[in-house]
Write a protein that holds these residues in place. Structure first.
Motif, PDB file in Angstrom:
ATOM      1  N   LEU A 535     -24.601 -24.933 -16.195  1.00 35.95           N
ATOM      2  CA  LEU A 535     -24.144 -23.841 -15.345  1.00 35.95           C
ATOM      3  C   LEU A 535     -24.776 -23.958 -13.962  1.00 35.95           C
ATOM      4  O   LEU A 535     -25.987 -23.815 -13.797  1.00 35.95           O
ATOM      5  CB  LEU A 535     -24.507 -22.508 -16.009  1.00 35.95           C
ATOM      6  CG  LEU A 535     -23.679 -21.290 -15.638  1.00 35.95           C
ATOM      7  CD1 LEU A 535     -23.735 -20.271 -16.759  1.00 35.95           C
ATOM      8  CD2 LEU A 535     -24.158 -20.661 -14.352  1.00 35.95           C
ATOM      9  N   MET A 536     -23.922 -24.238 -12.959  1.00 31.17           N
ATOM     10  CA  MET A 536     -24.380 -24.356 -11.572  1.00 31.17           C
ATOM     11  C   MET A 536     -23.853 -23.197 -10.749  1.00 31.17           C
ATOM     12  O   MET A 536     -22.808 -22.626 -11.063  1.00 31.17           O
ATOM     13  CB  MET A 536     -23.900 -25.682 -10.968  1.00 31.17           C
ATOM     14  CG  MET A 536     -24.430 -26.915 -11.678  1.00 31.17           C
ATOM     15  SD  MET A 536     -23.715 -28.435 -11.000  1.00 31.17           S
ATOM     16  CE  MET A 536     -22.109 -28.420 -11.794  1.00 31.17           C
ATOM     17  N   LYS A 537     -24.585 -22.863  -9.683  1.00 33.36           N
ATOM     18  CA  LYS A 537     -24.189 -21.742  -8.839  1.00 33.36           C
ATOM     19  C   LYS A 537     -24.195 -22.156  -7.370  1.00 33.36           C
ATOM     20  O   LYS A 537     -24.913 -23.081  -6.969  1.00 33.36           O
ATOM     21  CB  LYS A 537     -25.133 -20.552  -9.044  1.00 33.36           C
ATOM     22  CG  LYS A 537     -25.066 -19.940 -10.430  1.00 33.36           C
ATOM     23  CD  LYS A 537     -25.960 -18.713 -10.514  1.00 33.36           C
ATOM     24  CE  LYS A 537     -25.874 -18.067 -11.881  1.00 33.36           C
ATOM     25  NZ  LYS A 537     -26.739 -16.864 -11.985  1.00 33.36           N
ATOM     26  N   ASN A 543     -29.320 -26.999  -8.651  1.00 27.06           N
ATOM     27  CA  ASN A 543     -28.096 -27.523  -9.275  1.00 27.06           C
ATOM     28  C   ASN A 543     -28.266 -28.970  -9.720  1.00 27.06           C
ATOM     29  O   ASN A 543     -27.797 -29.368 -10.786  1.00 27.06           O
ATOM     30  CB  ASN A 543     -26.916 -27.417  -8.307  1.00 27.06           C
ATOM     31  CG  ASN A 543     -26.353 -26.005  -8.239  1.00 27.06           C
ATOM     32  OD1 ASN A 543     -26.577 -25.192  -9.125  1.00 27.06           O
ATOM     33  ND2 ASN A 543     -25.617 -25.707  -7.180  1.00 27.06           N
ATOM     34  N   ASP A 544     -28.952 -29.778  -8.901  1.00 28.65           N
ATOM     35  CA  ASP A 544     -29.179 -31.177  -9.274  1.00 28.65           C
ATOM     36  C   ASP A 544     -30.034 -31.279 -10.529  1.00 28.65           C
ATOM     37  O   ASP A 544     -29.836 -32.168 -11.369  1.00 28.65           O
ATOM     38  CB  ASP A 544     -29.834 -31.937  -8.122  1.00 28.65           C
ATOM     39  CG  ASP A 544     -28.832 -32.324  -7.045  1.00 28.65           C
ATOM     40  OD1 ASP A 544     -27.623 -32.187  -7.295  1.00 28.65           O
ATOM     41  OD2 ASP A 544     -29.255 -32.754  -5.959  1.00 28.65           O
ATOM     42  N   ALA A 545     -30.982 -30.362 -10.653  1.00 25.24           N
ATOM     43  CA  ALA A 545     -31.818 -30.356 -11.858  1.00 25.24           C
ATOM     44  C   ALA A 545     -30.974 -30.030 -13.092  1.00 25.24           C
ATOM     45  O   ALA A 545     -31.149 -30.628 -14.160  1.00 25.24           O
ATOM     46  CB  ALA A 545     -32.945 -29.330 -11.702  1.00 25.24           C
ATOM     47  N   VAL A 546     -30.041 -29.098 -12.961  1.00 23.99           N
ATOM     48  CA  VAL A 546     -29.141 -28.749 -14.065  1.00 23.99           C
ATOM     49  C   VAL A 546     -28.288 -29.957 -14.453  1.00 23.99           C
ATOM     50  O   VAL A 546     -28.101 -30.257 -15.634  1.00 23.99           O
ATOM     51  CB  VAL A 546     -28.247 -27.550 -13.671  1.00 23.99           C
ATOM     52  CG1 VAL A 546     -27.158 -27.326 -14.723  1.00 23.99           C
ATOM     53  CG2 VAL A 546     -29.087 -26.290 -13.502  1.00 23.99           C
ATOM     54  N   ILE A 547     -27.789 -30.676 -13.440  1.00 25.46           N
ATOM     55  CA  ILE A 547     -26.951 -31.857 -13.698  1.00 25.46           C
ATOM     56  C   ILE A 547     -27.737 -32.913 -14.465  1.00 25.46           C
ATOM     57  O   ILE A 547     -27.275 -33.444 -15.484  1.00 25.46           O
ATOM     58  CB  ILE A 547     -26.415 -32.432 -12.378  1.00 25.46           C
ATOM     59  CG1 ILE A 547     -25.420 -31.457 -11.734  1.00 25.46           C
ATOM     60  CG2 ILE A 547     -25.754 -33.790 -12.602  1.00 25.46           C
ATOM     61  CD1 ILE A 547     -25.008 -31.849 -10.326  1.00 25.46           C
ATOM     62  N   HIS A 548     -28.951 -33.232 -13.974  1.00 28.56           N
ATOM     63  CA  HIS A 548     -29.760 -34.261 -14.629  1.00 28.56           C
ATOM     64  C   HIS A 548     -30.141 -33.853 -16.055  1.00 28.56           C
ATOM     65  O   HIS A 548     -30.119 -34.678 -16.972  1.00 28.56           O
ATOM     66  CB  HIS A 548     -31.024 -34.538 -13.809  1.00 28.56           C
ATOM     67  CG  HIS A 548     -30.795 -35.430 -12.638  1.00 28.56           C
ATOM     68  ND1 HIS A 548     -30.457 -34.956 -11.388  1.00 28.56           N
ATOM     69  CD2 HIS A 548     -30.832 -36.784 -12.527  1.00 28.56           C
ATOM     70  CE1 HIS A 548     -30.306 -35.975 -10.553  1.00 28.56           C
ATOM     71  NE2 HIS A 548     -30.528 -37.096 -11.212  1.00 28.56           N
ATOM     72  N   ALA A 549     -30.471 -32.571 -16.241  1.00 32.09           N
ATOM     73  CA  ALA A 549     -30.838 -32.109 -17.580  1.00 32.09           C
ATOM     74  C   ALA A 549     -29.646 -32.227 -18.532  1.00 32.09           C
ATOM     75  O   ALA A 549     -29.802 -32.600 -19.706  1.00 32.09           O
ATOM     76  CB  ALA A 549     -31.330 -30.664 -17.517  1.00 32.09           C
ATOM     77  N   ALA A 550     -28.462 -31.922 -18.048  1.00 33.80           N
ATOM     78  CA  ALA A 550     -27.266 -32.019 -18.887  1.00 33.80           C
ATOM     79  C   ALA A 550     -26.962 -33.468 -19.241  1.00 33.80           C
ATOM     80  O   ALA A 550     -26.580 -33.777 -20.379  1.00 33.80           O
ATOM     81  CB  ALA A 550     -26.073 -31.399 -18.174  1.00 33.80           C
ATOM     82  N   ILE A 551     -27.137 -34.366 -18.282  1.00 36.64           N
ATOM     83  CA  ILE A 551     -26.908 -35.792 -18.540  1.00 36.64           C
ATOM     84  C   ILE A 551     -27.874 -36.300 -19.616  1.00 36.64           C
ATOM     85  O   ILE A 551     -27.491 -37.043 -20.532  1.00 36.64           O
ATOM     86  CB  ILE A 551     -27.074 -36.606 -17.245  1.00 36.64           C
ATOM     87  CG1 ILE A 551     -26.006 -36.216 -16.213  1.00 36.64           C
ATOM     88  CG2 ILE A 551     -27.026 -38.098 -17.536  1.00 36.64           C
ATOM     89  CD1 ILE A 551     -24.605 -36.559 -16.590  1.00 36.64           C
ATOM     90  N   ASP A 632     -26.171 -25.565 -26.276  1.00 33.30           N
ATOM     91  CA  ASP A 632     -27.220 -25.669 -25.254  1.00 33.30           C
ATOM     92  C   ASP A 632     -26.638 -25.223 -23.912  1.00 33.30           C
ATOM     93  O   ASP A 632     -25.720 -25.854 -23.381  1.00 33.30           O
ATOM     94  CB  ASP A 632     -27.723 -27.113 -25.171  1.00 33.30           C
ATOM     95  CG  ASP A 632     -28.922 -27.259 -24.235  1.00 33.30           C
ATOM     96  OD1 ASP A 632     -29.304 -26.266 -23.597  1.00 33.30           O
ATOM     97  OD2 ASP A 632     -29.446 -28.392 -24.136  1.00 33.30           O
ATOM     98  N   THR A 633     -27.154 -24.112 -23.390  1.00 37.28           N
ATOM     99  CA  THR A 633     -26.753 -23.647 -22.062  1.00 37.28           C
ATOM    100  C   THR A 633     -27.877 -23.976 -21.092  1.00 37.28           C
ATOM    101  O   THR A 633     -29.002 -23.472 -21.233  1.00 37.28           O
ATOM    102  CB  THR A 633     -26.489 -22.135 -22.055  1.00 37.28           C
ATOM    103  OG1 THR A 633     -25.483 -21.835 -23.028  1.00 37.28           O
ATOM    104  CG2 THR A 633     -26.032 -21.676 -20.679  1.00 37.28           C
ATOM    105  N   ILE A 634     -27.572 -24.825 -20.109  1.00 41.91           N
ATOM    106  CA  ILE A 634     -28.590 -25.286 -19.161  1.00 41.91           C
ATOM    107  C   ILE A 634     -28.373 -24.571 -17.839  1.00 41.91           C
ATOM    108  O   ILE A 634     -27.285 -24.654 -17.238  1.00 41.91           O
ATOM    109  CB  ILE A 634     -28.505 -26.809 -18.962  1.00 41.91           C
ATOM    110  CG1 ILE A 634     -28.622 -27.517 -20.316  1.00 41.91           C
ATOM    111  CG2 ILE A 634     -29.584 -27.282 -18.005  1.00 41.91           C
ATOM    112  CD1 ILE A 634     -28.364 -29.007 -20.241  1.00 41.91           C
ATOM    113  N   MET A 635     -29.409 -23.848 -17.377  1.00 43.85           N
ATOM    114  CA  MET A 635     -29.278 -23.102 -16.134  1.00 43.85           C
ATOM    115  C   MET A 635     -30.646 -22.853 -15.531  1.00 43.85           C
ATOM    116  O   MET A 635     -31.672 -23.001 -16.198  1.00 43.85           O
ATOM    117  CB  MET A 635     -28.564 -21.767 -16.393  1.00 43.85           C
ATOM    118  CG  MET A 635     -29.280 -20.869 -17.392  1.00 43.85           C
ATOM    119  SD  MET A 635     -28.338 -19.375 -17.853  1.00 43.85           S
ATOM    120  CE  MET A 635     -28.330 -18.491 -16.297  1.00 43.85           C
ATOM    121  N   ALA A 636     -30.653 -22.526 -14.271  1.00 44.51           N
ATOM    122  CA  ALA A 636     -31.896 -22.145 -13.602  1.00 44.51           C
ATOM    123  C   ALA A 636     -32.114 -20.655 -13.820  1.00 44.51           C
ATOM    124  O   ALA A 636     -31.216 -19.849 -13.577  1.00 44.51           O
ATOM    125  CB  ALA A 636     -31.803 -22.452 -12.111  1.00 44.51           C
TER     126      ALA A 636
END
Length: 668
Positions: A535-537, A543-551, A632-636
């Motif tokens: 989940l990016m906002k 947002n980049d941290a969310v992307i890397h964590a999801a990958i 798994d919901t990945i968010m800041a």
């Protein structure tokens, strides 16, 4: 469909609906929509009879009557497209969302071929009609006068003079009344038996076989070019789109049905010498008016035809440069296409291409209307075919989504019997009584079922079958023309091939820069139990941290959904005619974020990934979580308020070089 339910629950602005914030006074109702479409389709009758006569002779009227039935089926599909895709774009949008953006790019190339030839043949035909009363501007000067007019149209678009639907209305009414006046005049000179005798006269000396029937059927679609313009009007169309488009297209069917087949039949049967003459065939409707109504009606038809044809040429130029801009915003064409001049604020490079290419085509064929007509088939029918096929795919997906939604209700309902599920589904469709499922989940599921078709209804089955039949008929016509009209195939295929090569080179260039265009971005969510939701906002530095964590968290068994929540403000300026409105394409932050995610996903070889763009309010994440059912919901985590309506089994924090993110883990 999920964004619509979110709009109900949180009053957010859904993607593709930002134009609703504008004053309704600037939007087009059924009459003005009819005018714009008829001002395009209605011009085809001025040059179609002469062009058809060169290939099918006296059968021209018969084939226009025959193709009229498919035209009616096409209007049903285009009426649906206008409310399904309110951002406009026609074949570009439909193909991109139903299949993938590369098909959208291909559809864009098809419609550009159509626009190029429409601009060229319409403007040239307009000058040839004017030469009926001013013979001095006829051949060989008509070509260069046409080029001059098109240069002037390009300058006017550069200055920023936009087309007015009210002007279209005036032109469409004049053209329709002129057509009716011709028909009334002709009927006043024919007895009823003489009129009936024209029908067997069409077939005299002709033996129809499968090959000639297919060739005539495919070639007569030229009489209905312009229908695609209704899908370009969605952003400026009043609500509800479905009703407005339905009424407008009903008026189109009635007015075109009353004029085009009869005028084609009368002009080719009553004036066979003029239809066979290369010069007079380009003026044949005006000559028909003069033959039965005298010089005054002939002059009136010539002047109104000239004005409407030049107007149609300008419409094609406007449509073409908006398609150029859309393809550039989709990253298929270089960004220079989007550049606007400082003086007038208009996209001068797009306008130059939209004007210059038709001029080059005109010069290449030495102003020969028959050659232009022969080249027409590829782009027009290619766009029709891809649009129809794309809509069939969308309907099929919704059919499946309906079944998934019903299964989800059955799973969530405390009473798990089919009878209860049937009652719940009926309640959701009619009385708004919700089943016993979580509140946010209910709202989302309610919206899905309200907007999705019920596959067991008779009307859905009839509508779906007719849609597939329409696709098959149009596909047959296009395939036939690919074989029988080699010039059209060579020109249209060549232009489309060059365009796709440019798109591929631009795509490769962005890939090397690490900004990979995303295959498909959708504006609706599916329930994906056990998935990973990243989940990016907007304006969020993590947002980049969310992307890397999801990958890092992805694996073969868990699909990843990259969801971007935008707070993009609705545009304040009213959309222009033929403009394609898409909030995602106008959101550079979202495009960059998805581009980085796609680049990393390709490198990590993650097969199951989706990209979703929504315009939302801060309360949205909880509703999305309850609808998607992710593992798994990945968010800041910025504040505890964000966890409202989210009840994970446990929370795991991860520190990445780009920032700290939280994993909200839940086994449903």
């Amino acid at each position: 469909m999920v964004q619509e339910s979110l709009a109900q629950g949180t009053k957010n602005m859904a993607p593709g609906h930002d134009h609703e914030s504008h004053s309704a006074a600037g939007m087009l109702g059924p009459l003005l929509c009819w005018a714009v479409v008829f001002a395009d389709i209605g011009t085809s009758v001025y040059y179609t009879p002469g062009i058809l006569y060169t290939s099918v002779q006296s059968l021209a009227g018969f084939f226009v009557f025959l193709t009229m039935s498919v035209f009616i089926l096409l209007t049903l599909k285009y009426a649906e497209i206008t409310h399904r895709f309110p951002q406009g774009g026609g074949v570009v949008t439909v193909a991109a969302q139903a299949l993938n953006p590369w098909f959208g790019a291909m559809g864009g190339m098809f419609i550009l071929v159509d626009y190029f030839l429409t601009a060229a043949i319409s403007c040239l035909s307009g000058i040839l009609y004017l030469s009926v009363i001013v013979p001095a501007i006829g051949p060989p000067y008509a070509l260069w006068i046409t080029v001059g007019i098109m240069v002037l149209l390009g300058i006017l678009n550069w200055v920023g003079i936009s087309e007015s639907a009210k002007v279209s209305f005036a032109g469409a009414v004049i053209a329709f009344l002129s057509d009716i006046a011709i028909l009334v005049t002709v009927f006043s000179h024919l007895s009823f038996p003489e009129f009936l005798a024209l029908f067997p006269q069409m077939f005299a000396g002709h033996s129809l076989n499968a090959g000639s029937l297919l060739a005539g059927f495919a070639g007569s679609f030229l009489a209905f070019s312009g229908l695609e313009s209704i899908s370009q009007l969605s952003p400026v169309m009043k609500q509800p789109h479905k009703k407005v488009a339905g009424i407008a297209l009903l008026l189109v069917v009635i007015t075109v049905g009353l004029t085009s087949p009869l005028l084609t039949m009368f002009s080719t049967l009553l004036l066979p010498k003029a239809a066979a003459d290369p010069h007079q065939s380009s003026q044949i409707i005006s000559l028909l008016a003069g033959e039965f109504g005298g010089p005054v009606l002939r002059a009136e038809v010539a002047i109104s035809a000239c004005a409407l044809l030049v107007f149609a040429s300008n419409t094609a130029i406007i449509g073409a440069y908006h398609v150029f801009m859309a393809l550039s915003r989709m990253d298929f064409l270089p960004p220079i296409i989007l550049q606007r001049n400082r003086l007038r604020g208009t996209p001068h490079y797009s306008i130059m291409l939209a004007t210059g290419i038709p001029i080059a085509v005109l010069i290449a064929v030495a102003g020969n209307v028959d050659i232009l007509g022969d080249m027409y088939a590829f782009g027009l029918l290619g766009a029709f075919t891809l649009t129809c096929f794309g809509l069939d795919i969308v309907r099929t997906k919704e059919w499946r989504a309906t079944n998934r939604a019903l299964k989800a209700i059955r799973h969530a309902s405390p009473a798990n019997s089919p009878e209860v599920v049937a009652v719940e589904a009926h309640d959701l469709q009619t009385s708004h009584v919700a089943p016993a499922v979580p509140r946010a989940h209910t709202a989302l599921m309610h919206a899905d079922l309200v907007h999705l078709p019920q596959p067991k209804t008779l009307w859905f089955k009839i509508d779906f079958t007719l849609g597939v039949l329409t696709t098959l008929l149009v596909s047959v016509a296009w395939t036939t023309n690919l074989i029988t009209k080699p010039l059209a195939t060579a020109f249209g295929g060549g232009v489309a091939a060059v365009g796709m090569i440019v798109a591929y080179l631009n795509y490769s260039s962005r890939q090397k820069q690490g900004q990979v265009p995303v295959p498909v971005v959708v504006t609706q969510l599916d329930s994906l139990p056990g998935s990973i939701l990243a989940l990016m906002k907007q304006d969020n530095p993590t947002n980049d941290a969310v992307i890397h964590a999801a990958i890092h968290a992805a694996d073969e068994n868990r699909p990843v959904t990259f969801l971007y929540l935008s707070r993009q403000q609705p545009r304040t300026e009213a959309p222009r005619m033929m403009e394609i409105i898409d909030p995602y394409l106008d959101d550079p932050q979202a495009k960059e974020a998805f581009g980085r995610a796609e680049n990393l996903a390709l490198k990590a070889k993650i097969p199951n990934r989706r990209y979703v763009y929504l315009q939302t309010t801060p309360e949205t994440p909880g509703q999305i979580w309850q609808y998607v059912h992710p593992y798994d919901t990945i968010m800041a985590i910025e504040n505890e308020e964000q966890l409202k309506d989210i009840n994970p089994d446990r929370i795991r924090y991860e520190i990445t070089p780009e920032g700290k993110v939280a994993h909200l883990l839940k086994r449903w």
